[in-house]
Design an enzyme around this catalytic site. Structure first.
Site, PDB file in Angstrom:
ATOM      1  CB  CYS A 317      32.134  46.149  43.947  1.00  0.00           C
ATOM      2  SG  CYS A 317      32.680  44.426  44.033  1.00  0.00           S
ATOM      3  N   GLY A 320      31.566  41.682  42.430  1.00  0.00           N
ATOM      4  CA  GLY A 320      31.263  41.209  43.776  1.00  0.00           C
ATOM      5  C   GLY A 320      32.290  40.278  44.356  1.00  0.00           C
TER       6      GLY A 320
END
Length: 579
Positions: A317, A320
């Site tokens: 993402c 993370g």
């Protein structure tokens, strides 16, 4: 003992006690390897993770004792090298820890907060990895980097680099050369780990803070340095969205993300080749609620890692440590529930491992998220009830690839029971080669089905002969269409070329590369459900006794929320009823 009772913790010495201590430590502060671990409780958590990994794997450790590799990664970063589980083919990684460590040290600047591409799951010799997204120029140049903006100060290895003026036009013109170097090392690391698929969960193309692009991502790399990888943009709401989940009494059904917000500019993008085997209308993704979106993304990830190639997977993402551990944890638990990884671990042990390693030791800020009501961590484990069916099973995917058309695995089991210990034909039309498993009742392993009838008449004759068999009663439940194999056009099949068989065109040979099935302990759908439910129940019980849920406004009737009601029953304060 009295202190434990006062906190509502289980008695000392139980598995629940260890999980309760972990959750309490987790909820106090973010784990930071740069702080040296510190407390004896943290050291116990670290040792316990290593012991649980050692049950099924040979591994090496990349030392990170003081956060010199990454401030928010474990002090003992585990590289799984070989699956040593009994009765299984020894899937082995080709990665060497010394080479990996060198690539990590060279590449870590490429990603936010130095959260480099890190392998965390070994499945069929493939590495499933996690990381943060790519760093933008602001972080790379140091002085006003990502960590300064988000954390009130810099805390990464390169933060003390020589200050460089952002207005220096000559330096800005050198951006491309800097990115070539740093991202080039990142690409070398990805290739060394045989990662082909990169799944980006960001809802943005770039993270913007105070008008500054503080992060980037592979999908918008201007020089297309990542063009040789298969990039998937699968936008998933960030942790802020999970405050709405909490505010709705922890109900994810019907909770839909607002895709029309200004900062949301990353559309869903998945190569068609990866979606053909999934019965999902991806064009409808903006209408999915949180449950359906999580389910469909999980199905996609399972389909990718279960493909016939040897390629690994990266999930990330932004930082993370929220959305990334959500899907890494769900993947680990799903494969465990299928009996494909961590097969020696009990439900309480796999729960401890994924909470401790995937969430706590990789820096999820649980205390901060709880203070804001952003309960993505709780959502992860409560979501297990939505992934118990066989459609989430990696075993099912293997069955689809490895069974003759028209036959289910249960029917092959009936053949096995009727012809136990023999590889000769049940009749002139059948030949079977299977292997018993030393595993628990109801589980088995199978290597290859050598020759099975492919003709409809032969199949019908076999089923008719089995109709009155006692074993047939075991598999009398109706088979849904999705449990059947796809049409011949969707499955790669090869006719036997043996010149000794006069019926070679009527048989399929299964088990040879690339359709060979690993000799793992397979778990039935009912076993999968019970295993995941046991993990979820253990989590709910321990969470309710340690952290608990924040009550929402009471309903007009004064009834407690549905999930809180489950907690009350779960700890024995109220009689159980149908939930």
């Amino acid at each position: 003992m009295a202190a434990a009772a006062a906190r509502g913790c289980p008695p000392a010495g139980s598995g629940d006690r260890a999980l309760a201590e972990l959750l309490l430590e987790f909820s106090r502060a973010q784990y930071r390897a740069k702080d040296g671990g510190g407390a004896a409780k943290v050291e116990r958590i670290e040792r316990r993770c290593l012991e649980l990994f050692s049950r099924d794997y040979r591994y090496s450790v990349i030392p990170n004792a003081h956060g010199e590799v990454c401030a928010h990664y474990p002090r003992h970063i585990v590289l799984l090298e070989r699956d040593t589980g009994a009765g299984r083919d020894p899937f082995e990684s080709t990665v060497q820890v010394g080479k990996l460590q060198d690539l990590i040290n060279r590449s870590k600047m490429a990603r936010c907060r130095g959260r480099f591409v890190c392998p965390v799951i070994l499945y069929k010799g493939k590495h499933i990895c996690r990381s943060a997204t790519l760093a933008g120029w602001g972080e790379l140049y140091g002085r006003t980097g990502y960590n300064y903006i988000f954390s009130g100060g810099s805390d990464d290895a390169w933060a003390d680099a020589e200050d460089i003026s952002e207005e220096d036009s000559a330096l800005r013109n050198a951006d491309s050369q800097l990115f070539d170097k740093v991202r080039g090392h990142d690409i070398k690391l990805l290739r060394y780990l045989s990662v082909r698929y990169i799944c980006d969960l960001m809802v943005e193309n770039k993270k913007v803070k105070f008008g500054l692009n503080v992060t980037s991502s592979e999908k918008v790399d201007k020089a297309q340095r990542y063009a040789d990888f298969t990039l998937l943009s699968i936008p998933y709401p960030g942790c802020e969205f999970f405050k709405e989940y909490k505010d709705r009494d922890y109900t994810a059904e019907g909770l839909i993300f607002n895709w029309k917000q200004d900062y949301v500019d990353a559309p869903l993008s998945i190569p068609v080749s990866l979606t053909q085997s999934l019965n999902i209308d991806w064009s409808e993704y903006q209408s999915w609620d949180l449950v359906q979106q999580t389910q469909n993304y999980l199905k996609l990830l399972i389909s990718i890692i279960n493909s016939d190639d040897d390629s690994g997977l990266l999930v990330h993402c932004i930082s993370g440590w929220d959305r990334t551990p959500l899907f890494i944890s769900l993947l680990r638990l799903s494969l465990w529930a299928d009996g494909l990884i961590h097969t020696s671990l009990e439900p309480s042990e796999i729960l401890y491992l994924t909470v401790a390693y995937d969430w706590f030791l990789f820096g999820h800020m649980l205390a901060d998220r709880l203070s804001k009501g952003e309960e993505i961590f709780f959502f992860c484990f409560n979501f297990l009830k939505h992934m118990t069916s066989e459609e989430f099973s990696a075993v099912k995917s293997q069955r689809r690839k490895s069974l003759p058309p028209g036959f289910t695995l249960e029917e092959i089991c009936m053949l096995k029971q009727r012809d136990r210990g023999s590889t000769t034909s049940l009749s002139s039309d059948f030949s079977l080669g299977m292997e018993s498993s030393p595993g628990a009742a109801g589980s088995f392993t199978y290597e290859a089905v050598e020759l099975m009838p492919a003709g409809a008449q032969a199949q019908a004759a076999w089923r008719k002969s089995c109709a009155s068999s006692p074993q047939a009663m075991l598999w009398s439940r109706a088979q849904q269409s999705e449990d059947r194999l796809p049409s011949a056009g969707m499955v790669e099949v090869k006719s036997s070329s043996s010149s000794s068989s006069t019926h070679s065109d009527n048989f399929l040979r299964i088990g040879s590369s690339p359709l060979e099935v690993p000799r793992s302990r397979l778990v039935s759908a009912s076993d999968r459900e019970s295993r995941l439910e046991e993990v979820r129940s253990a989590f709910l019980a321990s969470y309710s006794r340690t952290i608990g849920l924040k009550a929402v406004s009471p309903s007009p009737s004064g009834a407690i929320g549905g999930l809180l009601e489950q907690f009350v029953r779960g700890v024995g304060l109220r009689g159980s009823s149908t939930l």
